[in-house]
Write an enzyme that holds these catalytic residues in place. Structure first.
Site, short mmCIF file in Angstrom:
data_model
loop_
_atom_site.label_atom_id
_atom_site.label_comp_id
_atom_site.label_asym_id
_atom_site.label_seq_id
_atom_site.Cartn_x
_atom_site.Cartn_y
_atom_site.Cartn_z
N ASP A 142 0.52 -1.14 -0.22
CA ASP A 142 -0.18 0.19 0.13
C ASP A 142 1.21 1.35 -0.13
O ASP A 142 0.08 2.03 0.23
CB ASP A 142 -0.83 -0.12 0.92
CG ASP A 142 -1.92 -0.94 1.52
OD1 ASP A 142 -2.13 -1.92 0.29
OD2 ASP A 142 -1.90 -1.73 2.55
N HIS A 172 -4.54 -2.06 -6.90
CA HIS A 172 -4.19 -0.85 -7.38
C HIS A 172 -5.26 0.16 -8.52
O HIS A 172 -5.74 -0.33 -9.42
CB HIS A 172 -3.38 0.46 -7.04
CG HIS A 172 -1.98 -0.30 -8.29
ND1 HIS A 172 -0.83 -1.29 -7.99
CD2 HIS A 172 -2.10 -0.47 -9.48
CE1 HIS A 172 -0.42 -1.83 -8.69
NE2 HIS A 172 -1.21 -2.03 -10.07
#
Length: 442
Positions: free
Chosen positions: A26, A54
């Site tokens: 992340d 993503h």
């Protein structure tokens, strides 16, 4: 910023670039990967499955990618899924449909990648529920990643190449599903429905399943520009991460070679993606975690909720010893520092520069990291304090336009890591990226 055409004048490192997460995932890898995909000929995934993800914006349209590399969004780009991956084919087909266009014509799947079936996801849920009752949960995405890698390691898994011959696939499928149903006491599972789906996948994908090792090396010999996209991140690596709170694949630079079948001397540049603060999803040690208002501030301002699971991420201060450890493993050449704008508004910013043994006061040796939970509990962070800044930095286009305190923070990170920070993310959009023009690449 176009590495491949050498827009940075003092970088001439070749045609193969790997973008790897340097923390617990992340980090915001999607933006830099998307920027560089536009200039590459081939983009590749080498590890993991639909547990990564993503969101990319191109021409004001958002795409949520979990299996496909970012290059699929560019018509001149070939996309490759390597042998180190585990592929839930239904999810892949849905993703292909969501992107649209003639994507299949420029997508190549390794014949050695393993197929992730719905039963793997059921097993993942069974295992995680059992661990939860025992107080030992890992916090997986329940996407079946671990169970699929388990069948691979047990030598009973099914590779994508098998799907080219459907009769052979059908026999292997029945044996695998029957074995797993018996092993995990699964009484109901619609094999016929799944087999019908896979017959359609066989028709649609059989010409896209290739020997990726040969494909990649032929293209490298022809000097094609290759961008390699890492899923998850270094501290989730099955060997080097905070075991057992890790993923089930090799997420570090070694996975590039084993997951694509390319020679280690072919890789020219490794870019480590580092968030300006630290986050992790799920369980496991987190020595700089902030269980206070600052942690909540970072979570809300940074929108720290999982792309795949929507779970809230744990937040804390940036960890230099972790990054030094990851740099040792990955041989990182450059850094993309992301989400610096999230720190705007804080009165004070802390940077963890070492760890101290709680009993002896002894500092952690450089390059080491307490990845084991029982050992990490023996250490506490040593912080360097920095004054914060109030300014909105999202409109900054040059390093010199940043507030002085922001520049001091960045330069301190560079000093400790002895690695240039070339890209600095200052906002959520693609244009919110500062490229430092002056740096030294060792």
């Amino acid at each position: 910023m176009n590495i491949f055409d050498h827009q940075i004048k003092n970088v001439d490192k070749g045609n193969v670039v790997a973008i790897l997460g340097a923390q617990w995932g992340d980090e915001g890898k999607g933006k830099i990967i998307d920027m560089l995909s536009e200039y590459s000929d081939i983009t590749c995934r080498f590890n993991g499955g639909a547990n990564a993800g993503h969101t990319i914006s191109v021409n004001d349209k958002k795409y949520a990618l979990h299996l496909l590399p970012c290059g699929v969004l560019y018509d001149n780009n070939i996309s490759v899924l390597g042998n180190g991956m585990v592929i839930h084919v239904k999810s892949l087909m849905e993703e292909i449909e969501s992107v649209g266009g003639k994507l299949l014509d420029r997508l190549y799947l390794s014949n050695k990648a393993h197929i992730l079936f719905d039963i793997h996801q059921i097993i993942d849920s069974i295992q995680e529920t059992k661990k939860l009752k025992e107080g030992k949960q890992i916090g997986t995405t329940k996407r079946g990643i671990g169970p699929c890698y388990s069948t691979k390691a047990s030598r009973i898994g099914i590779r994508l190449g098998t799907l080219k011959n459907f009769e052979n696939f059908k026999n292997m499928y029945s044996k695998l599903i029957d074995h797993l149903m018996d092993l995990y006491n699964i009484t109901e599972y619609d094999k016929e429905k799944e087999l019908n789906l896979f017959y359609n996948y066989h028709i649609k994908l059989r010409d896209r399943i290739v020997d990726v090792i040969s494909f990649m090396n032929t293209n490298l010999e022809n000097n094609k520009k290759v961008l390699i996209e890492g899923a998850n991140a270094a501290m989730l690596d099955i060997d080097f991460g905070t075991y057992p709170y890790v993923t089930s694949s090799c997420t570090t630079v070694g996975g590039v070679f084993s997951g694509l079948g390319i020679h280690h001397k072919k890789l020219n540049l490794v870019v480590g993606v580092v968030k300006s603060y630290l986050t992790r999803v799920g369980c496991g040690p987190f020595l700089t975690e902030l269980n206070n208002d600052v942690g909540q501030y970072l979570r809300e301002k940074g929108h720290e909720y999982g792309t795949t699971t929507k779970r809230p991420r744990r937040c804390g201060w940036l960890d230099i010893p972790m990054l030094l450890y990851v740099k040792c493993i990955n041989s990182i050449d450059m850094i993309n520092l992301t989400k610096l704008d999230v720190l705007s508004g804080l009165e004070e910013i802390l940077l963890c520069v070492n760890f101290k043994n709680k009993k002896t006061g002894e500092l952690l040796e450089k390059g080491c990291y307490p990845v084991e939970e029982e050992i990490s509990e023996e250490y506490e962070p040593v912080y360097e304090k920095f004054s914060g800044w109030k300014e909105d930095i999202s409109t900054c286009n040059e390093f010199d336009e940043l507030p002085e305190n922001a520049k001091k923070y960045i330069l301190a990170i560079e000093k400790y890591l002895k690695t240039p920070i070339v890209w600095i993310g200052v906002g959520p959009n693609r244009k919110n990226m500062i490229v430092k023009k002056n740096f030294n690449l060792n």
